[in-house]
Design a protein around this motif. Sequence first.
Motif, PDB file in Angstrom:
ATOM      1  N   GLY A 144       0.782  -1.240   0.000  1.00 28.73           N
ATOM      2  CA  GLY A 144       0.000   0.000   0.000  1.00 28.73           C
ATOM      3  C   GLY A 144       0.806   1.279   0.000  1.00 28.73           C
ATOM      4  O   GLY A 144       0.289   2.353   0.315  1.00 28.73           O
ATOM      5  N   LEU A 145       2.083   1.197  -0.387  1.00 24.40           N
ATOM      6  CA  LEU A 145       2.912   2.416  -0.352  1.00 24.40           C
ATOM      7  C   LEU A 145       3.097   3.068  -1.722  1.00 24.40           C
ATOM      8  O   LEU A 145       3.860   4.026  -1.848  1.00 24.40           O
ATOM      9  CB  LEU A 145       4.282   2.103   0.266  1.00 24.40           C
ATOM     10  N   ILE A 157      12.897  -2.966 -18.330  1.00 28.68           N
ATOM     11  CA  ILE A 157      12.141  -3.870 -17.439  1.00 28.68           C
ATOM     12  C   ILE A 157      11.978  -3.173 -16.085  1.00 28.68           C
ATOM     13  O   ILE A 157      12.954  -2.635 -15.554  1.00 28.68           O
ATOM     14  CB  ILE A 157      12.906  -5.197 -17.223  1.00 28.68           C
ATOM     15  N   VAL A 158      10.760  -3.172 -15.566  1.00 29.33           N
ATOM     16  CA  VAL A 158      10.537  -2.618 -14.227  1.00 29.33           C
ATOM     17  C   VAL A 158       9.771  -3.661 -13.407  1.00 29.33           C
ATOM     18  O   VAL A 158       8.776  -4.213 -13.872  1.00 29.33           O
ATOM     19  CB  VAL A 158       9.737  -1.292 -14.264  1.00 29.33           C
ATOM     20  N   LEU A 159      10.285  -3.926 -12.220  1.00 28.96           N
ATOM     21  CA  LEU A 159       9.663  -4.944 -11.374  1.00 28.96           C
ATOM     22  C   LEU A 159       9.320  -4.331 -10.026  1.00 28.96           C
ATOM     23  O   LEU A 159      10.056  -3.456  -9.548  1.00 28.96           O
ATOM     24  CB  LEU A 159      10.656  -6.091 -11.142  1.00 28.96           C
ATOM     25  N   THR A 160       8.210  -4.781  -9.428  1.00 31.71           N
ATOM     26  CA  THR A 160       7.943  -4.347  -8.058  1.00 31.71           C
ATOM     27  C   THR A 160       7.845  -5.582  -7.171  1.00 31.71           C
ATOM     28  O   THR A 160       7.528  -6.677  -7.648  1.00 31.71           O
ATOM     29  CB  THR A 160       6.618  -3.572  -7.910  1.00 31.71           C
ATOM     30  N   SER A 161       8.112  -5.371  -5.907  1.00 34.18           N
ATOM     31  CA  SER A 161       8.078  -6.493  -4.976  1.00 34.18           C
ATOM     32  C   SER A 161       7.935  -5.966  -3.553  1.00 34.18           C
ATOM     33  O   SER A 161       8.190  -4.794  -3.290  1.00 34.18           O
ATOM     34  CB  SER A 161       9.384  -7.270  -5.134  1.00 34.18           C
ATOM     35  N   ILE A 194      -6.434  11.300  11.046  1.00 33.66           N
ATOM     36  CA  ILE A 194      -6.329  10.113  10.179  1.00 33.66           C
ATOM     37  C   ILE A 194      -4.853   9.804   9.919  1.00 33.66           C
ATOM     38  O   ILE A 194      -4.404   8.659  10.031  1.00 33.66           O
ATOM     39  CB  ILE A 194      -7.082  10.349   8.841  1.00 33.66           C
ATOM     40  N   ALA A 195      -4.090  10.854   9.602  1.00 34.36           N
ATOM     41  CA  ALA A 195      -2.674  10.643   9.266  1.00 34.36           C
ATOM     42  C   ALA A 195      -1.907  10.055  10.453  1.00 34.36           C
ATOM     43  O   ALA A 195      -1.054   9.193  10.287  1.00 34.36           O
ATOM     44  CB  ALA A 195      -2.050  11.957   8.816  1.00 34.36           C
ATOM     45  N   THR A 196      -2.228  10.511  11.636  1.00 35.55           N
ATOM     46  CA  THR A 196      -1.469  10.069  12.812  1.00 35.55           C
ATOM     47  C   THR A 196      -1.902   8.690  13.300  1.00 35.55           C
ATOM     48  O   THR A 196      -1.109   7.938  13.837  1.00 35.55           O
ATOM     49  CB  THR A 196      -1.685  11.068  13.984  1.00 35.55           C
ATOM     50  N   ASN A 197      -3.171   8.369  13.099  1.00 30.47           N
ATOM     51  CA  ASN A 197      -3.676   7.148  13.735  1.00 30.47           C
ATOM     52  C   ASN A 197      -3.909   5.953  12.824  1.00 30.47           C
ATOM     53  O   ASN A 197      -4.185   4.866  13.289  1.00 30.47           O
ATOM     54  CB  ASN A 197      -4.994   7.455  14.449  1.00 30.47           C
ATOM     55  N   MET A 198      -3.809   6.194  11.514  1.00 31.32           N
ATOM     56  CA  MET A 198      -4.243   5.098  10.646  1.00 31.32           C
ATOM     57  C   MET A 198      -3.153   4.222  10.037  1.00 31.32           C
ATOM     58  O   MET A 198      -3.389   3.511   9.086  1.00 31.32           O
ATOM     59  CB  MET A 198      -5.085   5.674   9.511  1.00 31.32           C
ATOM     60  N   GLY A 199      -1.923   4.291  10.509  1.00 31.42           N
ATOM     61  CA  GLY A 199      -0.896   3.448   9.889  1.00 31.42           C
ATOM     62  C   GLY A 199      -0.468   4.027   8.556  1.00 31.42           C
ATOM     63  O   GLY A 199      -0.906   5.112   8.162  1.00 31.42           O
ATOM     64  N   ASP A 200       0.370   3.288   7.847  1.00 28.71           N
ATOM     65  CA  ASP A 200       1.003   3.867   6.658  1.00 28.71           C
ATOM     66  C   ASP A 200       0.466   3.354   5.339  1.00 28.71           C
ATOM     67  O   ASP A 200       0.857   3.827   4.286  1.00 28.71           O
ATOM     68  CB  ASP A 200       2.508   3.573   6.705  1.00 28.71           C
ATOM     69  N   ASN A 201      -0.398   2.338   5.401  1.00 30.81           N
ATOM     70  CA  ASN A 201      -0.896   1.760   4.156  1.00 30.81           C
ATOM     71  C   ASN A 201      -1.897   2.746   3.520  1.00 30.81           C
ATOM     72  O   ASN A 201      -2.996   2.960   4.033  1.00 30.81           O
ATOM     73  CB  ASN A 201      -1.574   0.429   4.491  1.00 30.81           C
ATOM     74  N   ILE A 202      -1.492   3.325   2.391  1.00 25.28           N
ATOM     75  CA  ILE A 202      -2.338   4.373   1.783  1.00 25.28           C
ATOM     76  C   ILE A 202      -3.648   3.783   1.262  1.00 25.28           C
ATOM     77  O   ILE A 202      -4.675   4.448   1.253  1.00 25.28           O
ATOM     78  CB  ILE A 202      -1.585   5.090   0.625  1.00 25.28           C
ATOM     79  N   ARG A 203      -3.605   2.502   0.875  1.00 25.06           N
ATOM     80  CA  ARG A 203      -4.832   1.863   0.409  1.00 25.06           C
ATOM     81  C   ARG A 203      -5.873   1.857   1.536  1.00 25.06           C
ATOM     82  O   ARG A 203      -7.053   2.111   1.323  1.00 25.06           O
ATOM     83  CB  ARG A 203      -4.533   0.439  -0.059  1.00 25.06           C
ATOM     84  N   GLU A 204      -5.416   1.572   2.753  1.00 21.72           N
ATOM     85  CA  GLU A 204      -6.349   1.551   3.885  1.00 21.72           C
ATOM     86  C   GLU A 204      -6.844   2.959   4.200  1.00 21.72           C
ATOM     87  O   GLU A 204      -8.004   3.150   4.553  1.00 21.72           O
ATOM     88  CB  GLU A 204      -5.661   0.933   5.099  1.00 21.72           C
ATOM     89  N   ILE A 205      -5.966   3.930   4.040  1.00 24.34           N
ATOM     90  CA  ILE A 205      -6.394   5.319   4.279  1.00 24.34           C
ATOM     91  C   ILE A 205      -7.453   5.711   3.251  1.00 24.34           C
ATOM     92  O   ILE A 205      -8.477   6.316   3.588  1.00 24.34           O
ATOM     93  CB  ILE A 205      -5.178   6.271   4.227  1.00 24.34           C
ATOM     94  N   GLU A 206      -7.221   5.304   1.990  1.00 28.31           N
ATOM     95  CA  GLU A 206      -8.221   5.595   0.955  1.00 28.31           C
ATOM     96  C   GLU A 206      -9.565   4.959   1.321  1.00 28.31           C
ATOM     97  O   GLU A 206     -10.620   5.568   1.148  1.00 28.31           O
ATOM     98  CB  GLU A 206      -7.765   5.030  -0.396  1.00 28.31           C
TER      99      GLU A 206
END
Length: 435
Positions: A141-142, A230-234, A291-303
Motif C-alpha cells: 500500500g505504499l 524492465i521494471v519490477l515491483t516487490s 487520520i494521518a497520525t492514527n491510521m498506519g502507513d498503508n495508503i490503500r487503507e487510508i483511501e
Amino acid sequence: MLEVANSVIAKLSKSEAKNYISQIIFDESRSNSSEVVFIAPNALVANYIRTKFSSLIANTFESLITHKPAIKIICASSQGEQKKSVLLAQNKQNRAQIYENYTFENFIVGHSNQLAFQVAQMVATEPGKKYNPLFIYGSTGLGKTHLLHSIGNYALNHGQNVICVTSEQFFNDFVVNVQNKTMQKFKEKYRTCDILLIDDVQFLAQEKSEKIREEFFHTFNDLREKKAQIVLTSDNPPKLLKGFEERLVSRFESGLIANITPPELDTKIRIIKAKCEFDGVSLDNETIDYIATNMGDNIREIEGALLSLNAFARLMSQKITLEFAKTVIKDQVKVHKDSSSIDEIIALVASNLNVKISEIKSKSKTKKIVEARRICIYLAKSLTPNSMPALAVNFGLKDHSAVSHNIKKINELMNNDSVFKAKIEEIKNKILQKR
Ligand SMILES: Nc1ncnc2c1ncn2[C@@H]1O[C@H](COP(=O)(O)OP(=O)(O)OP(=O)(O)O)[C@@H](O)[C@H]1O
C-alpha cells in the motif's frame, strides 16, 4: 471517439471486439464531420469491418452526435502506417491493463518515495537507457503499483509498446499458452515490447513450477539484450526473495533498486489532502491530522477510510467532523494499534541482534545497544501508527526531533551499507509475518 468505440464494442461478441474493432484506429487527419475514417492493419480486417460493422458504427455515431457520417475503412498503406496501426491497436489492449488514474501527476512525492519516483520518471522518459532493470520494493500500500502504472501511462502516451501485468497474470498467460501449445504467441507478446512492467514479482518466487521462472529468466535476458526496459515491483529487495535462483537475483540487482519506505507524517497529510480533492471529500485539518497520525502507513487503507467517511456522511447527511471521523473509522484505527506493538518489535530486534530487551529499554550508551534501540525506533515508526511524540515518550527521548534524529541515522546506515539494509528488511519482514 471512445464513447463510440465502447458503444460499438458493447454490441459485439468478445472475439469480434478483440479481433476486429480493437484493431482499427481513428484517423483524425482524414476525417471530417461528414466522413469518419479508420485505418485497419490489413485488407482482411478492413473488408470484414466494412461489410459487417460499417452501418453499426454509423448508427452509433448518429445516436451520439445526431447525424450519420459516412464510414470509411482504409487499409494501412505504408509500412510505417501499418506498424503504427499495429502498435496503436496493441496499445489499446495494453492500456486496458493500466489504471489511468495512476499517473506521475497524481503521485505525491516525499522523502520516503522520492528516489523511486525520480528513477521511475527517468525510465519512462528514456526506457532502456539507464537503470535497467528498475526494481522497486516496499511494504504493501505504499505506491509501488501506482508508480509502475505511471511509467506505463507515460510510455503509452509517448508511443511505446508497453506490457503491464502482475506476476500472476504473467504466470496464468504462460500456463494457458503452454496448454494451447501457443508459446510462440507468448514469446511474441512478452519479448517484443519496449517496456515490460511486472507487479508483485515475489509471487513468481513462490510458484511451485520451476518452468515459469525459467521462462521469466529467458524473457528477461532477451529484453535486456534488445535494450527494452524492465521494471519490477516487490514487497522485498531481491536478496530476500526466497525461491529465485541466484542468477535471477543477481540480474534483478544489476540495475537500480529503489525502496519506498512508509511516508512521513507530512507526506501522508499531503496524500490525504490530494485524495480528498480527487474524490470531492471535504475534511478539516484536524480530521486530516487525526487520520494521518492514527491510521498506519498503508495508503490503500487510508483511501478506504476516506471512502467510508464520505459514504457515511452522505448517507446521514452529516458534515464530517473529527468526532464523526473517530466513530466511523474506529475499527481501522484499532486494527492498526493492535497490529504491531512496540514491545513486539523490541523483542524481535533483541533476539535478532543478540541483545537483551532490558538493555534496549535502558539508557545504555554502548554502541551495539544504541544501534539496536535506533532500529527499534525506526521500525516502530514504520510499522506502528504511533506519532513522533508518542514514540519519544515510549523510548524515553526528549522530543519528536530526537526520534527523527534516530530514524535519520538508520536511514543513513541503510543507504551506505547494503548488508545492514538487508538485515533491517529481514527483521521487518519477520515482524510483518507475525501479524
Ligand atoms: N505517494 C502517493 N501519492 C498518491 N497516491 C498514493 C501514493 N502512495 C500510494 N498511493 C495510493 O495508495 C493506493 C495503494 O497504492 P499501490 O497499490 O500502488 O500500493 P502497492 O505498494 O503496490 O501495494 P501492494 O504491495 O499491496 O500491491 C493506490 O490507490 C495509490 O494511488
